[in-house]
Scaffold this motif. Structure first.
Motif, PDB file in Angstrom:
ATOM      1  N   ALA A   2     -58.834 -35.909   9.941  1.00 27.47           N
ATOM      2  CA  ALA A   2     -58.969 -36.672  11.179  1.00 27.47           C
ATOM      3  C   ALA A   2     -57.748 -37.563  11.401  1.00 27.47           C
ATOM      4  CB  ALA A   2     -60.249 -37.510  11.144  1.00 27.47           C
ATOM      5  N   TRP A   3     -57.273 -38.199  10.316  1.00 22.10           N
ATOM      6  CA  TRP A   3     -56.096 -39.063  10.451  1.00 22.10           C
ATOM      7  C   TRP A   3     -54.879 -38.262  10.884  1.00 22.10           C
ATOM      8  CZ3 TRP A   3     -51.353 -38.841   8.058  1.00 22.10           C
ATOM      9  CH2 TRP A   3     -50.493 -39.923   8.299  1.00 22.10           C
ATOM     10  N   PHE A   4     -54.651 -37.113  10.262  1.00 23.58           N
ATOM     11  CA  PHE A   4     -53.479 -36.304  10.594  1.00 23.58           C
ATOM     12  C   PHE A   4     -53.577 -35.791  12.029  1.00 23.58           C
ATOM     13  CE2 PHE A   4     -51.098 -32.316  10.776  1.00 23.58           C
ATOM     14  CZ  PHE A   4     -49.871 -32.715  10.256  1.00 23.58           C
ATOM     15  N   LEU A   5     -54.768 -35.322  12.413  1.00 28.99           N
ATOM     16  CA  LEU A   5     -54.947 -34.806  13.765  1.00 28.99           C
ATOM     17  C   LEU A   5     -54.697 -35.902  14.792  1.00 28.99           C
ATOM     18  CD1 LEU A   5     -55.808 -32.294  15.395  1.00 28.99           C
ATOM     19  CD2 LEU A   5     -58.160 -33.141  15.259  1.00 28.99           C
ATOM     20  N   GLY A   6     -55.265 -37.090  14.560  1.00 35.27           N
ATOM     21  CA  GLY A   6     -55.085 -38.191  15.497  1.00 35.27           C
ATOM     22  C   GLY A   6     -53.642 -38.643  15.593  1.00 35.27           C
ATOM     23  N   GLN A  19     -50.960 -36.883  15.026  1.00 32.85           N
ATOM     24  CA  GLN A  19     -50.140 -35.860  15.682  1.00 32.85           C
ATOM     25  C   GLN A  19     -50.372 -35.830  17.189  1.00 32.85           C
ATOM     26  OE1 GLN A  19     -47.649 -34.020  14.322  1.00 32.85           O
ATOM     27  NE2 GLN A  19     -48.044 -35.324  12.540  1.00 32.85           N
ATOM     28  N   LEU A  20     -51.582 -36.151  17.621  1.00 30.55           N
ATOM     29  CA  LEU A  20     -51.872 -36.158  19.053  1.00 30.55           C
ATOM     30  C   LEU A  20     -51.195 -37.320  19.768  1.00 30.55           C
ATOM     31  CD1 LEU A  20     -55.625 -35.087  19.177  1.00 30.55           C
ATOM     32  CD2 LEU A  20     -53.682 -33.849  20.147  1.00 30.55           C
ATOM     33  N   ILE A  21     -50.780 -38.332  19.020  1.00 34.54           N
ATOM     34  CA  ILE A  21     -50.053 -39.443  19.630  1.00 34.54           C
ATOM     35  C   ILE A  21     -48.675 -38.979  20.106  1.00 34.54           C
ATOM     36  CG2 ILE A  21     -48.983 -41.699  19.192  1.00 34.54           C
ATOM     37  CD1 ILE A  21     -51.230 -42.268  17.229  1.00 34.54           C
ATOM     38  N   GLU A  22     -48.064 -38.075  19.332  1.00 33.59           N
ATOM     39  CA  GLU A  22     -46.702 -37.643  19.627  1.00 33.59           C
ATOM     40  C   GLU A  22     -46.630 -36.248  20.232  1.00 33.59           C
ATOM     41  OE1 GLU A  22     -44.613 -37.915  15.979  1.00 33.59           O
ATOM     42  OE2 GLU A  22     -44.855 -40.095  15.783  1.00 33.59           O
ATOM     43  N   ASN A  23     -47.739 -35.509  20.241  1.00 29.62           N
ATOM     44  CA  ASN A  23     -47.742 -34.141  20.753  1.00 29.62           C
ATOM     45  C   ASN A  23     -48.807 -33.972  21.833  1.00 29.62           C
ATOM     46  OD1 ASN A  23     -45.984 -32.303  18.705  1.00 29.62           O
ATOM     47  ND2 ASN A  23     -47.002 -33.948  17.580  1.00 29.62           N
ATOM     48  N   ALA A  46     -60.582 -10.590  11.639  1.00 31.39           N
ATOM     49  CA  ALA A  46     -61.669 -10.580  12.617  1.00 31.39           C
ATOM     50  C   ALA A  46     -62.420 -11.901  12.655  1.00 31.39           C
ATOM     51  CB  ALA A  46     -62.632  -9.434  12.316  1.00 31.39           C
ATOM     52  N   LYS A  47     -62.368 -12.670  11.558  1.00 32.31           N
ATOM     53  CA  LYS A  47     -63.074 -13.952  11.497  1.00 32.31           C
ATOM     54  C   LYS A  47     -62.126 -15.143  11.524  1.00 32.31           C
ATOM     55  CE  LYS A  47     -67.236 -12.314   9.144  1.00 32.31           C
ATOM     56  NZ  LYS A  47     -68.146 -12.513   7.986  1.00 32.31           N
ATOM     57  N   CYS A  48     -60.823 -14.892  11.694  1.00 33.67           N
ATOM     58  CA  CYS A  48     -59.867 -15.987  11.817  1.00 33.67           C
ATOM     59  C   CYS A  48     -59.823 -16.454  13.272  1.00 33.67           C
ATOM     60  CB  CYS A  48     -58.473 -15.548  11.365  1.00 33.67           C
ATOM     61  SG  CYS A  48     -58.354 -15.164   9.605  1.00 33.67           S
ATOM     62  N   THR A  49     -59.810 -17.757  13.483  1.00 35.24           N
ATOM     63  CA  THR A  49     -59.827 -18.304  14.836  1.00 35.24           C
ATOM     64  C   THR A  49     -58.816 -19.435  14.962  1.00 35.24           C
ATOM     65  OG1 THR A  49     -61.617 -19.828  14.235  1.00 35.24           O
ATOM     66  CG2 THR A  49     -62.256 -17.713  15.210  1.00 35.24           C
ATOM     67  N   GLU A  50     -58.462 -19.765  16.205  1.00 37.04           N
ATOM     68  CA  GLU A  50     -57.600 -20.914  16.441  1.00 37.04           C
ATOM     69  C   GLU A  50     -58.107 -21.701  17.645  1.00 37.04           C
ATOM     70  OE1 GLU A  50     -53.539 -20.123  17.468  1.00 37.04           O
ATOM     71  OE2 GLU A  50     -54.031 -18.726  19.066  1.00 37.04           O
ATOM     72  N   ILE A  51     -57.844 -22.993  17.633  1.00 33.81           N
ATOM     73  CA  ILE A  51     -58.264 -23.869  18.718  1.00 33.81           C
ATOM     74  C   ILE A  51     -57.103 -24.795  19.068  1.00 33.81           C
ATOM     75  CG2 ILE A  51     -59.251 -25.548  17.111  1.00 33.81           C
ATOM     76  CD1 ILE A  51     -61.385 -26.177  19.194  1.00 33.81           C
ATOM     77  N   PHE A  52     -56.906 -25.032  20.355  1.00 32.09           N
ATOM     78  CA  PHE A  52     -55.872 -25.943  20.836  1.00 32.09           C
ATOM     79  C   PHE A  52     -56.556 -27.264  21.195  1.00 32.09           C
ATOM     80  CE2 PHE A  52     -54.225 -21.725  21.557  1.00 32.09           C
ATOM     81  CZ  PHE A  52     -52.883 -21.825  21.202  1.00 32.09           C
ATOM     82  N   VAL A  53     -56.311 -28.294  20.412  1.00 33.92           N
ATOM     83  CA  VAL A  53     -56.948 -29.585  20.625  1.00 33.92           C
ATOM     84  C   VAL A  53     -56.050 -30.446  21.499  1.00 33.92           C
ATOM     85  CG1 VAL A  53     -57.876 -31.643  19.519  1.00 33.92           C
ATOM     86  CG2 VAL A  53     -58.057 -29.423  18.374  1.00 33.92           C
ATOM     87  N   ASN A  54     -56.616 -30.944  22.602  1.00 36.57           N
ATOM     88  CA  ASN A  54     -55.861 -31.756  23.551  1.00 36.57           C
ATOM     89  C   ASN A  54     -56.761 -32.851  24.083  1.00 36.57           C
ATOM     90  OD1 ASN A  54     -54.240 -32.771  25.667  1.00 36.57           O
ATOM     91  ND2 ASN A  54     -55.066 -31.244  27.074  1.00 36.57           N
ATOM     92  N   ASN A  55     -56.374 -34.099  23.882  1.00 39.50           N
ATOM     93  CA  ASN A  55     -57.197 -35.222  24.367  1.00 39.50           C
ATOM     94  C   ASN A  55     -56.644 -35.844  25.641  1.00 39.50           C
ATOM     95  OD1 ASN A  55     -54.934 -36.443  23.302  1.00 39.50           O
ATOM     96  ND2 ASN A  55     -56.052 -38.098  22.278  1.00 39.50           N
TER      97      ASN A  55
END
Length: 241
Positions: free
Chosen positions: A15-19, A21-25, A153-162
């Motif tokens: 959560a810390w890393f995601l948050g 990174q979203l400050i700068e990306n 077949a079970k690998c997925t990706e999500i684009f997180v944008n706040n």
């Protein structure tokens, strides 16, 4: 550190890393990697070689060598036999698999690879979006060297944008990887807009089912003390996780 506390630590790190990174990306990409039959295919020799590099007493390492020597979990059903080289339900099964994947790391500076038991996630900030394929290639090479197989077949990706009010141009999905809008990461349901509504709804629904079961237990004669223990273990633990 217990498995539960380790999972919570990894959740906070994620959560810390995601948050941060979203400050700068404008967005952050999370790729969930699925390995096929991970506990069944671990080679004891490879695992013990990695354990030998850990800071542990000799007697503990020797005990592990003895434990894994000729130690396979075998299941027979209708004439078919399945063997597992690392027993998932054993006390050291998940920990052994964590050791086995300890040398799997992100190859691009700024990316993060999170592992817990057989769950593996690659977190890539928008600035490194072009590194997705190289990270996946690295995981594929590592899995071949460690007798594991990636299940695309079970690998997925999500684009997180706040940034809901900002139009974001997302890159094209990686071939053979499904792009989704909701992903469960380390037990927490994550949406591409960082909403926790779905996660909270799932927790509330699960707790409601447990409360119904508690009413059935009371109807069948379970006393208040035992029901309180079940309530603390299954309801309060979920709400405070």
């Amino acid at each position: 550190m217990s498995p539960n506390s380790d999972a919570c630590y990894r959740q906070r790190s994620y959560a810390w890393f995601l948050g941060s990174q979203l400050i700068e990306n404008l967005y952050v990409i999370v790729i969930s990697i699925d390995f096929s039959k991970v506990f069944d295919t671990v080679h004891h020799s490879t695992l013990l070689d990695k354990m030998a590099h850990l800071d542990m007493p000799d007697e503990v390492y020797n005990w592990l060598v003895s434990f894994f020597s000729g130690h396979l979990h075998c299941t027979r059903y209708r004439g078919n036999i399945s063997t597992a080289s690392v027993i998932q339900g054993s006390s050291i099964g998940s920990a052994s698999y964590v050791v086995n994947t300890g040398d799997l790391q992100a190859v691009t500076p700024g990316n993060l690879l999170i592992r817990f038991a057989d769950d593996t996630y690659i977190i890539i900030p928008a600035a490194n979006a072009n590194s997705r394929q190289s990270e996946l290639d690295n995981v594929e090479l590592w899995s071949l060297a460690n007798n594991l197989k990636v299940n695309p077949a079970k690998c997925t990706e999500i684009f997180v944008n706040n940034r809901r009010k900002t139009a974001v141009q997302l890159p094209l999905p990686v071939p053979n990887i499904t792009c989704i809008t909701t992903m469960k990461v380390l037990g927490v349901t994550l949406t591409n807009s960082l909403s926790v509504a779905e996660h909270l709804q799932a927790v509330i629904s699960s707790c409601a089912q447990t409360l119904y079961a508690l009413r059935m237990l009371r109807a069948h004669g379970m006393d208040d003390t035992d029901r309180q223990t079940v309530y603390q273990s299954l309801v309060i633990a979920k709400l405070t996780h």
